[in-house]
Design an enzyme around this catalytic site. Structure first.
Site, mmCIF file in Angstrom:
data_model
loop_
_atom_site.group_PDB
_atom_site.id
_atom_site.type_symbol
_atom_site.label_atom_id
_atom_site.label_comp_id
_atom_site.label_asym_id
_atom_site.label_seq_id
_atom_site.Cartn_x
_atom_site.Cartn_y
_atom_site.Cartn_z
ATOM 1 C CG HIS A 21 -9.680 -1.797 -7.374
ATOM 2 N ND1 HIS A 21 -8.781 -0.757 -7.376
ATOM 3 C CD2 HIS A 21 -9.849 -2.135 -8.690
ATOM 4 C CE1 HIS A 21 -8.420 -0.473 -8.615
ATOM 5 N NE2 HIS A 21 -9.054 -1.287 -9.431
ATOM 6 C CG ASN A 69 -10.696 -1.130 -16.208
ATOM 7 O OD1 ASN A 69 -10.200 -0.743 -15.145
ATOM 8 N ND2 ASN A 69 -10.307 -2.234 -16.800
ATOM 9 C CG ASP A 94 -7.961 1.500 -5.109
ATOM 10 O OD1 ASP A 94 -8.737 2.045 -5.918
ATOM 11 O OD2 ASP A 94 -7.121 0.650 -5.452
ATOM 12 C CG ASN A 115 -6.732 0.653 -15.079
ATOM 13 O OD1 ASN A 115 -5.901 1.265 -15.743
ATOM 14 N ND2 ASN A 115 -6.602 -0.629 -14.796
#
Length: 191
Positions: A21, A69, A94, A115
């Protein structure tokens, strides 16, 4: 259009540093290294920032410390302060829909379930920013995606991702100079 801000998406802290991530962070860190730019924490921009100025180029770098987020808060704060329009922003992230080691440039679009992008779109009030999609592979099942991106890639995957990030970082000056087509050709034909 010139790219004036490159944002790398990821999650702050040592717990996430080596996870898939954080590929966006890895990219911005590599660009900073190649350009000789120090990334420094800046509270008012909610992240680590750097700036490269040379030969008419003026490029800002950002790794938000807001967690994935809430990336939009950092991106919007820096973009507003420096009056950088969405069209001059490149967000590196990613991408599970690309194999490890593949990178793709894309202008505009939706969030594709990511997100970080999902938060940036309303924060900027626009989908018109560019993306650098860094392939990290897919776990094979949608119910495994969260655990997959929050874990480190295997050795061969990491080597492929690292090579792709290096190739993409080499194109940062071309992107900052507005040579999107050349950068895209170099990256999309490297496989």
């Amino acid at each position: 259009m010139l790219v004036r801000l490159i944002v790398g998406l990821g999650n702050p802290g040592p717990k996430y540093a080596g996870t898939r991530h954080n590929a966006g962070f890895w990219f911005v860190e590599r660009v900073a290294e190649r350009l000789g730019v120090d990334l420094r924490a800046e509270r008012k921009f909610h992240g680590a920032i750097g700036r490269y100025r040379d030969a008419g180029l003026d490029l800002h770098l950002l790794c938000p410390d807001t967690y994935m987020n809430h990336s939009g808060r950092a991106v919007a704060a820096l973009a507003r302060f420096h009056r950088i329009p969405p069209e001059a922003i490149l967000v590196a992230h990613d991408e599970i829909d690309l194999p490890a080691g593949v990178v793709r440039l894309k202008r505009g679009g939706g969030h594709g379930g990511h997100n970080g992008l999902r938060d940036i779109i309303p924060a900027l009030g626009s989908r018109d920013f560019a993306r650098l999609r860094i392939g990290v592979g897919h776990p094979g099942s949608s119910d495994q995606v969260i655990a997959y991106v929050l874990h480190a890639p295997g050795r061969s995957e990491l080597t492929a991702i690292d090579s792709a990030i290096d190739a993409a970082a080499a194109q940062a000056p071309a992107l900052a100079a507005g040579d999107w087509d050349r950068a895209q050709q170099q990256l999309h034909t490297r496989e």
